[in-house]
Write a protein that holds these residues in place. Sequence first.
Motif, PDB file in Angstrom:
ATOM      1  N   ALA A 195      49.067  -4.609  43.790  1.00  0.00           N
ATOM      2  CA  ALA A 195      49.767  -5.201  44.931  1.00  0.00           C
ATOM      3  C   ALA A 195      50.978  -5.400  44.680  1.00  0.00           C
ATOM      4  O   ALA A 195      52.054  -4.484  45.601  1.00  0.00           O
ATOM      5  CB  ALA A 195      49.434  -6.838  45.022  1.00  0.00           C
ATOM      6  N   ALA A 196      51.817  -5.653  43.031  1.00  0.00           N
ATOM      7  CA  ALA A 196      52.777  -5.346  42.943  1.00  0.00           C
ATOM      8  C   ALA A 196      53.082  -3.672  43.079  1.00  0.00           C
ATOM      9  O   ALA A 196      54.454  -3.797  43.734  1.00  0.00           O
ATOM     10  CB  ALA A 196      53.140  -5.503  41.578  1.00  0.00           C
ATOM     11  N   LEU A 197      52.744  -3.017  42.589  1.00  0.00           N
ATOM     12  CA  LEU A 197      53.426  -1.527  42.907  1.00  0.00           C
ATOM     13  C   LEU A 197      53.146  -0.653  44.893  1.00  0.00           C
ATOM     14  O   LEU A 197      54.487  -0.534  45.129  1.00  0.00           O
ATOM     15  CB  LEU A 197      51.954  -0.886  42.477  1.00  0.00           C
ATOM     16  N   MET A 198      52.554  -1.986  45.362  1.00  0.00           N
ATOM     17  CA  MET A 198      52.327  -1.618  46.716  1.00  0.00           C
ATOM     18  C   MET A 198      53.806  -2.006  47.161  1.00  0.00           C
ATOM     19  O   MET A 198      54.374  -1.398  47.874  1.00  0.00           O
ATOM     20  CB  MET A 198      51.312  -2.059  47.038  1.00  0.00           C
ATOM     21  N   LEU A 199      53.950  -3.252  46.822  1.00  0.00           N
ATOM     22  CA  LEU A 199      55.009  -3.616  47.492  1.00  0.00           C
ATOM     23  C   LEU A 199      56.587  -3.270  46.780  1.00  0.00           C
ATOM     24  O   LEU A 199      57.299  -3.231  47.797  1.00  0.00           O
ATOM     25  CB  LEU A 199      55.288  -5.268  46.842  1.00  0.00           C
ATOM     26  N   GLN A 200      56.267  -2.586  46.140  1.00  0.00           N
ATOM     27  CA  GLN A 200      57.483  -1.778  45.628  1.00  0.00           C
ATOM     28  C   GLN A 200      57.936  -0.469  45.212  1.00  0.00           C
ATOM     29  O   GLN A 200      58.923   0.062  45.823  1.00  0.00           O
ATOM     30  CB  GLN A 200      57.329  -1.792  43.903  1.00  0.00           C
ATOM     31  N   ILE A 201      56.585  -0.061  46.192  1.00  0.00           N
ATOM     32  CA  ILE A 201      56.493   1.282  46.662  1.00  0.00           C
ATOM     33  C   ILE A 201      57.535   0.788  48.299  1.00  0.00           C
ATOM     34  O   ILE A 201      58.234   1.542  48.544  1.00  0.00           O
ATOM     35  CB  ILE A 201      56.041   2.415  46.629  1.00  0.00           C
ATOM     36  N   LEU A 202      56.804  -0.248  49.362  1.00  0.00           N
ATOM     37  CA  LEU A 202      57.282  -0.183  50.282  1.00  0.00           C
ATOM     38  C   LEU A 202      58.904  -0.935  50.200  1.00  0.00           C
ATOM     39  O   LEU A 202      59.687  -0.296  50.971  1.00  0.00           O
ATOM     40  CB  LEU A 202      56.746  -1.519  51.125  1.00  0.00           C
ATOM     41  N   ARG A 203      59.724  -1.509  49.360  1.00  0.00           N
ATOM     42  CA  ARG A 203      60.939  -1.986  49.258  1.00  0.00           C
ATOM     43  C   ARG A 203      61.893  -0.561  49.032  1.00  0.00           C
ATOM     44  O   ARG A 203      62.344  -0.450  49.218  1.00  0.00           O
ATOM     45  CB  ARG A 203      60.904  -3.023  47.497  1.00  0.00           C
TER      46      ARG A 203
END
Length: 452
Positions: A93-101
């Motif tokens: 989940a953190a990696l997905m949000l980081q990629i989106l940011r």
Amino acid sequence: MAGAAHRLRDDRMSRALGQVALASFVVCMVTGVVLMYFYDRSTRPVTYDGSYTPLQGATMSRALESTIDLSFEVRGGLLLRQLHHWSASFLIAALMLQILRVFFIGAFGSRRRITWLLLWGLLLTTMGAGFTGLILPDDMVSGSSLAVMDGVLRSVPVVGTDLSDLVFRGEFPSGSIALFYPLHVIVLPLVMLTVVAALVWRVRRPLTARVSLRHSMIRSLAGAGPLVVIAGVLTLIAATVTVNPVWTYGPADPGNASAGAGATWYLAFLDGAQRLVPPGWEVVWLDRTWTFAILVPVGVSTLFLGAAMAYPFVERRVIGTRQDARAFARPRTTPTRTGLGAAGITFYGVLWAAAGSDTMALQLGLGVEGVIHTLQVALVAGPPLAYEITRRICLGLHSIDRDIALHGRETGRIIRTPEGGFHEVRRPVTAAERERLLDAPADDVREELPAP
């Protein structure tokens, strides 16, 4: 203030997401090493005679028996299993949000494209590690997932049967453990360690180059505090929220499937893509049946992920080198990119929701066919609609910011001019505010200011 470069160094959200990902990664690795000593990957059949009464006398593999014994017989074993599972989910989940940011603020310039690819590589590797880990208990849920995987493999033209035999070794579904166990405990963790080390080195290298060794050590010690807090939160969740209760599903059975269970949340979009394919997508050619109902969803999902990974290189090709000099940009100042991101999220979200179409139909009292047809329409019409709406919102917001930067903020004070007209008094903004609103360096802002 150094403008965009300052915002690059003071990106607190990216730093917080990085800390969550790093803490989850460390917890996942530590718990995984401990779990290795209690798990037995043997697929030989045994008769369960443990403390969980409902399964006593049931025939199951030694792999499932060791997993159940770990949950009920080993002190703290269930906590370790759940902590391992939750830390993996938080990492993804953190990696997905980081990629989106990173995508929406455009933090993938010429010097950061390697970091962008490393983030994607870590995400996909972690997903693979999570999937292979879910297979190891050899319970009914993992057996249902493997049944879907076997169907996908067999649908590949010409070599499908050989691929299935390679994975399952003629023993479905338990035969896959011989392949997935070394992948889960050796190959994929080594790849993840390498990628994480590369990411940490690329992130910390520009910082350590500007500060002394003593200052760097102080920053490292200060950064350990949030990691401990995140690990504590993960432990609290693992101790209070049950996940993957393999004992309730029972042993894997090729003739049965677990009711109410579906793909794990981060791979649900693949399941949803298969559900949205219209029926009858099959042809017979060269004495073989070509099943596009499985190949097309897998191909479309792969193309979607590939396009997302390649976007910085495409943008560089289309826009040129000027974009790299702008460092971070607010999403509203890049309406096309932001609109494309919203379209991609909508496309992924519809596929993700389709994986629970049967549950939605049951809970809402609707027909499954109606839910599927609605999601099919949303998959086609949703992304372009999301793109256009998001793009127009960004243009409107940027226009408002530009007006404030060039003419000042509204004060609500209206004065009457000697000629009899009315004029609103505006409060000028500071240079720093003007630079932030226009999202441009100070020199470029001065060129846009009206003449005094």
